[in-house]
Design a protein around this motif. Structure first.
Motif, PDB file in Angstrom:
ATOM      1  N   PRO A  54      42.953  42.396  43.392  1.00 30.90           N
ATOM      2  CA  PRO A  54      42.452  43.521  42.599  1.00 30.90           C
ATOM      3  C   PRO A  54      41.004  43.298  42.151  1.00 30.90           C
ATOM      4  CG  PRO A  54      44.030  42.218  41.332  1.00 30.90           C
ATOM      5  CD  PRO A  54      44.019  41.655  42.713  1.00 30.90           C
ATOM      6  N   THR A  55      40.365  44.392  41.839  1.00 29.21           N
ATOM      7  CA  THR A  55      38.961  44.357  41.440  1.00 29.21           C
ATOM      8  C   THR A  55      38.720  43.388  40.295  1.00 29.21           C
ATOM      9  OG1 THR A  55      38.707  46.647  42.146  1.00 29.21           O
ATOM     10  CG2 THR A  55      37.011  45.786  40.681  1.00 29.21           C
ATOM     11  N   HIS A  56      39.632  43.330  39.332  1.00 31.39           N
ATOM     12  CA  HIS A  56      39.399  42.463  38.183  1.00 31.39           C
ATOM     13  C   HIS A  56      39.336  40.996  38.584  1.00 31.39           C
ATOM     14  CE1 HIS A  56      43.419  40.701  37.322  1.00 31.39           C
ATOM     15  NE2 HIS A  56      43.865  41.803  37.896  1.00 31.39           N
ATOM     16  N   GLU A  57      40.039  40.599  39.630  1.00 33.74           N
ATOM     17  CA  GLU A  57      39.973  39.204  40.083  1.00 33.74           C
ATOM     18  C   GLU A  57      38.645  38.915  40.789  1.00 33.74           C
ATOM     19  OE1 GLU A  57      43.377  37.524  42.059  1.00 33.74           O
ATOM     20  OE2 GLU A  57      44.758  38.658  40.782  1.00 33.74           O
ATOM     21  N   VAL A  58      38.158  39.869  41.564  1.00 36.72           N
ATOM     22  CA  VAL A  58      36.847  39.714  42.193  1.00 36.72           C
ATOM     23  C   VAL A  58      35.782  39.652  41.095  1.00 36.72           C
ATOM     24  CG1 VAL A  58      35.159  40.772  43.765  1.00 36.72           C
ATOM     25  CG2 VAL A  58      37.612  40.849  44.312  1.00 36.72           C
ATOM     26  N   PHE A  59      35.899  40.520  40.104  1.00 32.31           N
ATOM     27  CA  PHE A  59      34.982  40.517  38.959  1.00 32.31           C
ATOM     28  C   PHE A  59      35.000  39.161  38.256  1.00 32.31           C
ATOM     29  CE2 PHE A  59      34.741  40.928  34.320  1.00 32.31           C
ATOM     30  CZ  PHE A  59      33.436  41.365  34.172  1.00 32.31           C
ATOM     31  N   GLU A  60      36.177  38.645  37.991  1.00 33.80           N
ATOM     32  CA  GLU A  60      36.284  37.355  37.303  1.00 33.80           C
ATOM     33  C   GLU A  60      35.643  36.232  38.115  1.00 33.80           C
ATOM     34  OE1 GLU A  60      40.459  36.921  36.479  1.00 33.80           O
ATOM     35  OE2 GLU A  60      40.432  38.573  35.039  1.00 33.80           O
ATOM     36  N   TYR A  61      35.794  36.265  39.434  1.00 33.01           N
ATOM     37  CA  TYR A  61      35.168  35.246  40.281  1.00 33.01           C
ATOM     38  C   TYR A  61      33.643  35.355  40.206  1.00 33.01           C
ATOM     39  CZ  TYR A  61      33.781  32.614  44.414  1.00 33.01           C
ATOM     40  OH  TYR A  61      33.175  31.723  45.269  1.00 33.01           O
TER      41      TYR A  61
END
Length: 92
Positions: A54-61
């Motif tokens: 999900p986008t939030h995991e890419v954002f967190e990375y």
């Protein structure tokens, strides 16, 4: 090269392009010698995208890269936009 390998390579090149031309937190996109500056992050992002993270995991990375790994102050809204842009690549 198989079609799957060609698709993987195309996605990796798109990720590389976004990292260098859109994200570029240290401002190296115009320095010819630094065009590979973010290449080390491409495999992880590629894996995340093909795994449909999900986008939030890419954002967190990306946030981790900017703040912890690079020691920069991140613009959360801009980083969110880049994460969305990257996730959108996996649908193309």
């Amino acid at each position: 090269m198989s079609q799957a390998a060609e698709r993987a390579r195309a996605l990796q090149l798109k990720i590389r392009d976004v990292l260098l031309k859109e994200w570029d937190p240290i401002g190296v996109q115009t320095i010819p010698e630094a065009q590979d500056e973010y290449d080390g992050y491409v495999p992880t992002l590629h894996s995340m995208l093909i795994s449909r993270k999900p986008t939030h995991e890419v954002f967190e990375y990306l946030m981790w890269l900017e703040t912890e790994h690079m020691g920069l102050t991140a613009d959360r809204q801009r980083t969110q936009s880049i994460a969305e842009m990257l996730v959108d690549l996996s649908g193309t």
